[in-house]
Enzyme design. Sequence first.
Site, short mmCIF file in Angstrom:
data_model
loop_
_atom_site.label_atom_id
_atom_site.label_comp_id
_atom_site.label_asym_id
_atom_site.label_seq_id
_atom_site.Cartn_x
_atom_site.Cartn_y
_atom_site.Cartn_z
N HIS A 82 0.96 -1.12 0.08
CA HIS A 82 -0.06 -0.09 -0.03
C HIS A 82 1.02 1.31 -0.12
CE1 HIS A 82 -3.85 2.13 0.80
NE2 HIS A 82 -2.95 3.08 1.30
N ASP A 161 -14.28 3.09 7.15
CA ASP A 161 -13.38 4.24 6.43
C ASP A 161 -13.97 4.90 5.35
OD1 ASP A 161 -10.66 5.07 6.19
OD2 ASP A 161 -10.81 4.03 4.47
N ARG A 168 -13.63 13.26 6.73
CA ARG A 168 -12.15 14.03 6.96
C ARG A 168 -11.88 14.80 5.73
NH1 ARG A 168 -8.63 9.10 7.22
NH2 ARG A 168 -7.17 10.54 7.46
N SER A 183 -7.25 4.44 9.07
CA SER A 183 -7.80 4.31 7.74
C SER A 183 -7.15 3.16 7.00
CB SER A 183 -7.62 5.69 6.99
OG SER A 183 -8.05 5.37 5.72
N LYS A 187 -8.19 -1.03 6.06
CA LYS A 187 -8.37 -1.78 4.77
C LYS A 187 -7.47 -2.88 4.58
CE LYS A 187 -8.09 2.50 3.06
NZ LYS A 187 -8.39 3.82 2.74
N1 URA Z 1 -4.88 6.94 2.29
C1 URA Z 1 -5.72 6.26 2.95
O1 URA Z 1 -6.26 5.09 2.55
N2 URA Z 1 -6.20 6.93 4.27
C2 URA Z 1 -5.84 8.09 4.53
O2 URA Z 1 -6.22 8.56 5.56
C3 URA Z 1 -4.94 8.73 3.92
C4 URA Z 1 -4.38 8.06 2.86
#
Ligand code: URA
Length: 440
Positions: A82, A161, A168, A183, A187
Amino acid sequence: MRMYDIIAKKRDGGVLDRAEIAFAVNGYVSGDVPDYQMSALLMAIYLRGMTDEETAVLTEVMARSGDMVDLSAIAGVKADKHSTGGVGDKTTLVIAPIVAACSVKIAKMSGRGLGHTGGTIDKMESVPGTRTSLTQEEFFRQVNDIGIAVIGQSGQIAVADKKLYALRDVTATVGCIPLIASSIMSKKLAAGSDAILLDVTMGDGAFMKNLDDAIELARLMVSIGTAHGRKVAALITDMDKPLGHNIGNALEVAESIAVLKGRGPADLTEVCLQLASNMLVLAGRGDLTACRALAERALADGTAFVKCRQMFAAQGGDAACIDDPGKLAAAKYRYALTAQGEGYIAKNDVEKIGNASVLLGAGRIKKEDAIDFAAGIVMHKKLGDYVRPGDAICTFYADDPALFPAAEEMYRGGLILSDTKPALPPLVYARVTADGVERF
Ligand code: URA
């Protein structure tokens, strides 16, 4: 329990317990907690922070707010990566095939572009025919058959999220380390892979603007993942300049294929090799030296390219475009942006480069906007390069020449020339593992 009291506790610097965090998050998902109360709590968290324990609980509650994918039907170790976001960041399209070519399964869910940053799923869809939405059965079968599938994140993963991120985004609470960590890791935990490599970008094109913050974010995410029994590590990579030369969906696919064919830009190739090697280490394929050799061999002998081609073909993509990226969508118009003065490029603001590509049509200004896959920017001169008046700094690509002036103004707004050559940032600043931080 009342949301009012939870907000007040955090506002006053208190530490929330599991029941309070679950009440707020699950209530927000179910609609019992309204936007205005969750906004107030997010701002209180932004200003007061969270302990590592609170962040771990928040992550777990968010992960469990949707499906927890069980990848046990796929044999072998499953690895994921990621990136916290960047411009010209096409590393997944290179790393995933390298790692799959080294016999580690990639069952990956990726995202779309966000703001000035691009997303893997948009890039993949620039190859005509590519399906980025597979049923779970198709997804598992493809990974079992060819070792790799990259699809869009299902709407049922980390449902909290999705809602919280949108809130946010409009309440100035994105740039907060515990909120970013929860966040991302919610995931990743829900997506089910055993080994997770995090690419924490740092620089003016990234959420993290300095090394201490980037390391703190990485440390937190690694500790959350490790506590959940996953193998996790992070590399802190530079985002003071875009990776490679190409920004824009089809342009980035073409550049990724160039790397897979051994003809890509040196910076992009090196970052991909480092990320891939670290993923292989997490997946148990050996130490870093052995894994680097495996990754280099997969590039050199063409097996990584073959994996990439197989993946696109399996997902319906036109393999002729992978063989010859010249067949990908091409923009109708191009425009060369030239230097107006002389000197070293001392600053080339990455966020502005990303925003210029969005203005050309490569990204979305509004959520529902369609993307122009052919639009984007090819950079000829980057941070630290010397330019003279009239030198082409970059070329813009778009379907409408009326888009060029605004993109030019945006790009030039972040460009500073100087008589002195700037110090160039390293490609990778540090590695963070469960054992600690190694700075380079
Ligand atoms: N990427 C994400 O998935 N969440 C965040 O809060 C910032 C970057």
